[in-house]
Structures are given as C-alpha cells and as structure tokens.
Design an enzyme around this catalytic site. Sequence first.
Site, short mmCIF file in Angstrom:
data_model
loop_
_atom_site.label_atom_id
_atom_site.label_comp_id
_atom_site.label_asym_id
_atom_site.label_seq_id
_atom_site.Cartn_x
_atom_site.Cartn_y
_atom_site.Cartn_z
N HIS A 80 -5.39 -4.04 -1.27
CA HIS A 80 -5.18 -3.09 -2.37
C HIS A 80 -5.17 -3.81 -3.72
O HIS A 80 -4.44 -3.41 -4.63
CB HIS A 80 -3.90 -2.30 -2.14
CG HIS A 80 -4.00 -1.42 -0.93
ND1 HIS A 80 -4.60 -0.18 -0.96
CD2 HIS A 80 -3.65 -1.65 0.36
CE1 HIS A 80 -4.58 0.34 0.25
NE2 HIS A 80 -4.02 -0.54 1.08
N SER A 99 0.80 -1.23 0.00
CA SER A 99 0.00 0.00 0.00
C SER A 99 0.82 1.27 0.00
O SER A 99 0.34 2.32 -0.40
CB SER A 99 -0.93 0.00 1.21
OG SER A 99 -0.18 -0.09 2.40
N LYS A 117 -12.40 -0.83 1.10
CA LYS A 117 -11.67 -0.03 0.09
C LYS A 117 -12.45 -0.10 -1.23
O LYS A 117 -13.44 0.61 -1.37
CB LYS A 117 -10.22 -0.53 -0.02
CG LYS A 117 -9.48 -0.41 1.33
CD LYS A 117 -7.99 -0.58 1.19
CE LYS A 117 -7.28 -0.82 2.51
NZ LYS A 117 -7.31 0.30 3.45
N1 PLP Z 1 -4.14 -4.65 5.10
C1 PLP Z 1 -3.72 -3.66 4.29
C2 PLP Z 1 -2.66 -3.95 3.28
C3 PLP Z 1 -4.27 -2.37 4.39
O1 PLP Z 1 -3.85 -1.38 3.60
C4 PLP Z 1 -5.27 -2.13 5.36
C5 PLP Z 1 -5.89 -0.79 5.52
O2 PLP Z 1 -5.26 0.22 5.54
C6 PLP Z 1 -5.68 -3.20 6.17
C7 PLP Z 1 -5.09 -4.44 6.02
C8 PLP Z 1 -6.75 -3.02 7.18
O3 PLP Z 1 -7.98 -3.01 6.52
P1 PLP Z 1 -9.29 -2.50 7.29
O4 PLP Z 1 -9.41 -1.05 7.02
O5 PLP Z 1 -10.40 -3.32 6.70
O6 PLP Z 1 -9.07 -2.81 8.72
#
Ligand code: PLP
Length: 379
Positions: free
Chosen positions: A194, A166, A225
């Site tokens: 992502h 990300s 997202k």
């Molecule tokens: N994993 C990744 C790679 C993320 O970018 C994010 C969110 O920023 C998460 C997990 C966490 O997702 P959530 O917003 O559903 O808790």
Amino acid sequence: AGTWKSERVIASRQGPHLRLAGGGAGILNFCANNYLGLSSHPEVIRAGVETLEQFGAGLSSVRFICGTQSIHKDLEEKIARFHQREDAILYASCFDANAGIFEALLTPEDAVLSDELNHASIIDGIRLCKANKYRYKHMDMQDLEAKLQEAQKHRLRLVATDGAFSMDGDIAPLWEICQLAEKYEALVFIDECHATGFLGPNGRGTDELLGVMDKVTIINSTLGKALGGAAGGYTTGPKPLVDLLRQRSRPYLFSNSLPPAVVGCAAKALDLLMESNAIAQSMAAKTQRFRSKMTAAGFTISGQDHPICPVMLGDARLASVMADDMLSRGIYVIGFSYPVVPKGKARIRVQISAVHSDEDIDRCVEAFTEVGRKHGALP
Ligand code: PLP
C-alpha cells in the site's frame, strides 16, 4: 453478527466509475487499491495485449524448468532499479512473496520481530518459518526495543512491518525502526503493497517518504494494486538474498511463472512512474480533500495522509448497512468487520484514487453525511 461477506459483481473494467452486473451503471467506486488509476490505463492495457501476443498466454512451467522469458528478467531488473536495490525476484502474488521469504531466510537460530497488525500474509509467512517469533505492539517503539533486547541472544534478527497498514491507513515509523535496527544489529523488512508507486516524492514507497531507502534491507510488494493491478508480487533487496530465494523459496520453486500479459502491464506501469513523478504526486491533494471534508462532517477517519481512509464506525452491522445504503446512492464502498479487523472496530474503508475527480469526492462525502445521519453515526 453482520460479518458475512458477499461479493458484488462488476460488469465493467476497474476504475472510478463502474457498471454492476444486473444494472447499476455510473457507480462511483471508492474501494479499489487502484491508487494511481493504472488498472485501466490505455498504455498499460496496450502493453499487456502486445506482450500477450508476442510471448503467449502463459509458460505452463515454473521459472527454473522452462518458465523464464526475457520479459521476466527485464521486469525484475526494472523493479530493482525502481526501488534502487540490487536485484528482484517475481512471484505470482505478494502473498506468495511473504509466504516464501521468512522460511527461506531464517533458521531456528534466528528471530523475527513482527508488528501485531501486520498483514495476514506476513503472519502466515512467519508461521511457516522456524525462527523465534516476537510480536511487538502496533508501531510501539518501546515495545520493539524491549523485544529487540530479548532477541539479542539469537544469531540474526529481522524486524518485519507493513510500510503502510492496509486496514488503518497509518504509516510505520520507519526512521525510528531503522535506528533501533542499527542499534541492535537487526535487518528491516517492509511490505510495501500500500505504498509502492505513490508514497514518497517519486512514489518509491514508505522508505522514500521517510528517508530510509538505504536502511531498509528487504522490500516485498505487489504488482496487483497501484502498479497496474493485474497480479504478481516480488521481493527486492540484496543480490545474495534474491539468489537464495531462487534456490529455496517454495512459492517460487513450486508455482507457475507470471503470465506475460501481467508482466507487460506491470512493466509499462513502472515505465510511466519512472518517466515522471507527476502520477505519483497526483493523488495527495485528493486524499487531503476527502479526509478534511469527512472530518469536518463529523466522521473519524483513521490513519495519516494516506489514500486509505477508514471511516471508523465500530459496529459491524452499522458498517454493513451503511455501505449498502451508500450503494443505493451510487457509491460503491464496503464495510470491514471481524475477522478482517478487530471486533468492535468495524469501518468502511474508503480508498482514494488519482483518477477520482473533485466532484466524485464531494459526492461521496455528501452521501456519507446523509447516510451517517440516517443511521445515527452522525448527530
Ligand atoms: N501485503 C499486504 C499489506 C496486502 O494488503 C496484500 C493484499 O491485500 C498482500 C500483501 C497480498 O498481495 P497480493 O494481492 O499481491 O497477493
């Protein structure tokens, strides 16, 4: 140090054009994870409202007490079908899905091998488990192989990686990872936050993009997202694993059920994606337009063909001041600095959405060029 993070307040729906509290209408937004524009899609909103009316505001319960409605089961089945996996389990967030899986699955006899740049929630999830921990250099297959050799002494090996990273917009070499996993009898876990909804010909994710849908064992991803953007996360994979998580995973057992409106929105987002691949495909050309124009202007954009387009600046203050100056030109972007990214690698992370027009993208590039020149980031 220029790393203090303040929050801007939005007074409208999420979308490519925002109104900010206290004025500022018609602001162009380039930093949501709203990759497909589904966060404010009329059909997604309608589905949320209808599900809210039919199934109520919430469950006031965890799943196993009195918190499982037919819509939760339907959404789990739909997620599994979308990813072509056996089963799926919902969480309040992907952060929770990542917090729950490693501790439930791995024992002190096992090993987990994690990319050093994995998302904070994977790192925290791994911290919670008692398995032996190996950290391999970012996307470095030689290092992963060396760590897999070291880990041969353990009962079970799990390689854990973000599908798309990300902060850098780069994509894990899943083909090579899966080959190594086969060679050293390891399982592969990917976090697809992502990627779900837009990578690969049908938006199934990195595993589809790289042709390894049958080789990746476990997928964690988010509903927060591309899939409507409300909230929620999930694990999808083999049925016995999902069965185990329902019995053992602490964020699942000890946290409230996903609210019906959220379930309704996510279910509709998945319907839209399964009806046609047009939405999933709609973003690639826009990403390409932004990346090539910015590179031609003299900026360094990290990552490969991903709608996460980090404009690399290095200095935290420069990133923060440039982001503020972009806002004064009507472009909403945010500077990322330590501890979100390593020291000295500050950047402005631009995210492209299917609902940006070509004119929106060109306006953003023009503003970056002006601001970059003003602050010495461009000659
Ligand atoms: N994993 C990744 C790679 C993320 O970018 C994010 C969110 O920023 C998460 C997990 C966490 O997702 P959530 O917003 O559903 O808790």
